[in-house]
Design a protein around this motif. Sequence first.
Motif, mmCIF file in Angstrom:
data_model
loop_
_atom_site.group_PDB
_atom_site.id
_atom_site.type_symbol
_atom_site.label_atom_id
_atom_site.label_comp_id
_atom_site.label_asym_id
_atom_site.label_seq_id
_atom_site.Cartn_x
_atom_site.Cartn_y
_atom_site.Cartn_z
ATOM 1 N N ALA A 32 13.449 -8.842 44.411
ATOM 2 C CA ALA A 32 14.877 -9.077 44.210
ATOM 3 C C ALA A 32 15.263 -8.957 42.735
ATOM 4 C CB ALA A 32 15.262 -10.455 44.743
ATOM 5 N N LEU A 33 14.431 -9.491 41.849
ATOM 6 C CA LEU A 33 14.763 -9.494 40.424
ATOM 7 C C LEU A 33 14.572 -8.127 39.780
ATOM 8 C CD1 LEU A 33 13.324 -12.954 39.412
ATOM 9 C CD2 LEU A 33 15.710 -12.313 39.750
ATOM 10 N N LYS A 34 13.734 -7.283 40.378
ATOM 11 C CA LYS A 34 13.533 -5.936 39.831
ATOM 12 C C LYS A 34 14.852 -5.169 39.798
ATOM 13 C CE LYS A 34 10.385 -3.453 41.976
ATOM 14 N NZ LYS A 34 9.263 -2.602 42.393
ATOM 15 N N LYS A 35 15.721 -5.454 40.760
ATOM 16 C CA LYS A 35 17.026 -4.790 40.822
ATOM 17 C C LYS A 35 18.016 -5.359 39.805
ATOM 18 C CE LYS A 35 16.322 -4.297 45.766
ATOM 19 N NZ LYS A 35 16.732 -4.813 47.074
ATOM 20 N N ALA A 36 17.686 -6.511 39.212
ATOM 21 C CA ALA A 36 18.630 -7.183 38.314
ATOM 22 C C ALA A 36 18.240 -7.107 36.839
ATOM 23 C CB ALA A 36 18.766 -8.641 38.726
ATOM 24 N N VAL A 37 17.257 -6.282 36.494
ATOM 25 C CA VAL A 37 16.870 -6.136 35.087
ATOM 26 C C VAL A 37 18.064 -5.611 34.291
ATOM 27 C CG1 VAL A 37 15.337 -4.918 33.478
ATOM 28 C CG2 VAL A 37 14.430 -5.845 35.605
ATOM 29 N N ASN A 38 18.278 -6.179 33.123
ATOM 30 C CA ASN A 38 19.396 -5.870 32.223
ATOM 31 C C ASN A 38 20.743 -6.368 32.755
ATOM 32 O OD1 ASN A 38 17.781 -4.599 30.263
ATOM 33 N ND2 ASN A 38 17.801 -2.720 31.475
ATOM 34 N N VAL A 54 20.215 -12.809 30.307
ATOM 35 C CA VAL A 54 20.000 -11.448 30.788
ATOM 36 C C VAL A 54 18.514 -11.242 31.046
ATOM 37 C CG1 VAL A 54 20.201 -8.997 30.199
ATOM 38 C CG2 VAL A 54 21.993 -10.603 29.506
ATOM 39 N N ILE A 55 18.193 -10.739 32.226
ATOM 40 C CA ILE A 55 16.797 -10.423 32.531
ATOM 41 C C ILE A 55 16.416 -9.202 31.712
ATOM 42 C CG2 ILE A 55 15.171 -9.661 34.299
ATOM 43 C CD1 ILE A 55 16.849 -11.180 36.341
ATOM 44 N N ILE A 56 15.441 -9.367 30.825
ATOM 45 C CA ILE A 56 15.045 -8.244 29.982
ATOM 46 C C ILE A 56 13.730 -7.617 30.410
ATOM 47 C CG2 ILE A 56 16.348 -9.009 27.975
ATOM 48 C CD1 ILE A 56 13.611 -9.900 26.810
ATOM 49 N N ASN A 57 12.935 -8.353 31.190
ATOM 50 C CA ASN A 57 11.667 -7.797 31.643
ATOM 51 C C ASN A 57 11.177 -8.604 32.839
ATOM 52 O OD1 ASN A 57 9.449 -6.142 31.767
ATOM 53 N ND2 ASN A 57 8.550 -6.799 29.835
ATOM 54 N N VAL A 63 9.385 -13.718 34.998
ATOM 55 C CA VAL A 63 10.623 -13.026 34.668
ATOM 56 C C VAL A 63 10.977 -13.489 33.252
ATOM 57 C CG1 VAL A 63 12.058 -14.812 35.774
ATOM 58 C CG2 VAL A 63 12.998 -12.549 35.362
ATOM 59 N N TYR A 64 11.421 -12.556 32.408
ATOM 60 C CA TYR A 64 11.735 -12.859 31.011
ATOM 61 C C TYR A 64 13.247 -12.757 30.838
ATOM 62 C CZ TYR A 64 6.760 -12.167 30.636
ATOM 63 O OH TYR A 64 5.409 -12.274 30.822
ATOM 64 N N ILE A 65 13.851 -13.884 30.489
ATOM 65 C CA ILE A 65 15.301 -13.976 30.394
ATOM 66 C C ILE A 65 15.686 -14.251 28.949
ATOM 67 C CG2 ILE A 65 17.337 -15.244 31.157
ATOM 68 C CD1 ILE A 65 15.792 -15.836 33.722
ATOM 69 N N GLN A 66 16.579 -13.419 28.429
ATOM 70 C CA GLN A 66 17.100 -13.640 27.086
ATOM 71 C C GLN A 66 18.312 -14.547 27.222
ATOM 72 O OE1 GLN A 66 18.593 -10.187 25.011
ATOM 73 N NE2 GLN A 66 17.891 -11.043 23.077
#
Length: 114
Positions: A32-38, A54-57, A63-66
């Motif tokens: 699910a999160l792969k579709k929400a990167v950036n 923002v999901i950056i990676n 999951v890496y969130i800025q």
Amino acid sequence: MNNYSTQPQMLFQCDHQMAHSMKKHKEHAHAALKKAVNRKVRVQTLDDEVFEGVIINLDAKNVYIQIEQGDRGFYPGPYPRPRPPFPPYPYNPYYSNVILPLALFDLLAVSLLW
């Protein structure tokens, strides 16, 4: 001489069905999160912590969130020097945002914000 017994004492072992369920949860969250990167998201963890950013990676475990600093205690800039004769430090954009790694199995809910 070794003070440890040859047979370790089991303190905790996750139930096989629970381990399988956690693995499926992690895989589902990753897909699910792969579709929400950036993209900007709001994340709620199992410990009821809420983060926006923002999901950056994304990798297989995290999951890496800025996240934007706002008024959090993450070293806001510009930085005043300790003694008055010095001018304040210039604004440093690298300190204005923090990258927060979150374990995929710890996610309860993720919502897109824009």
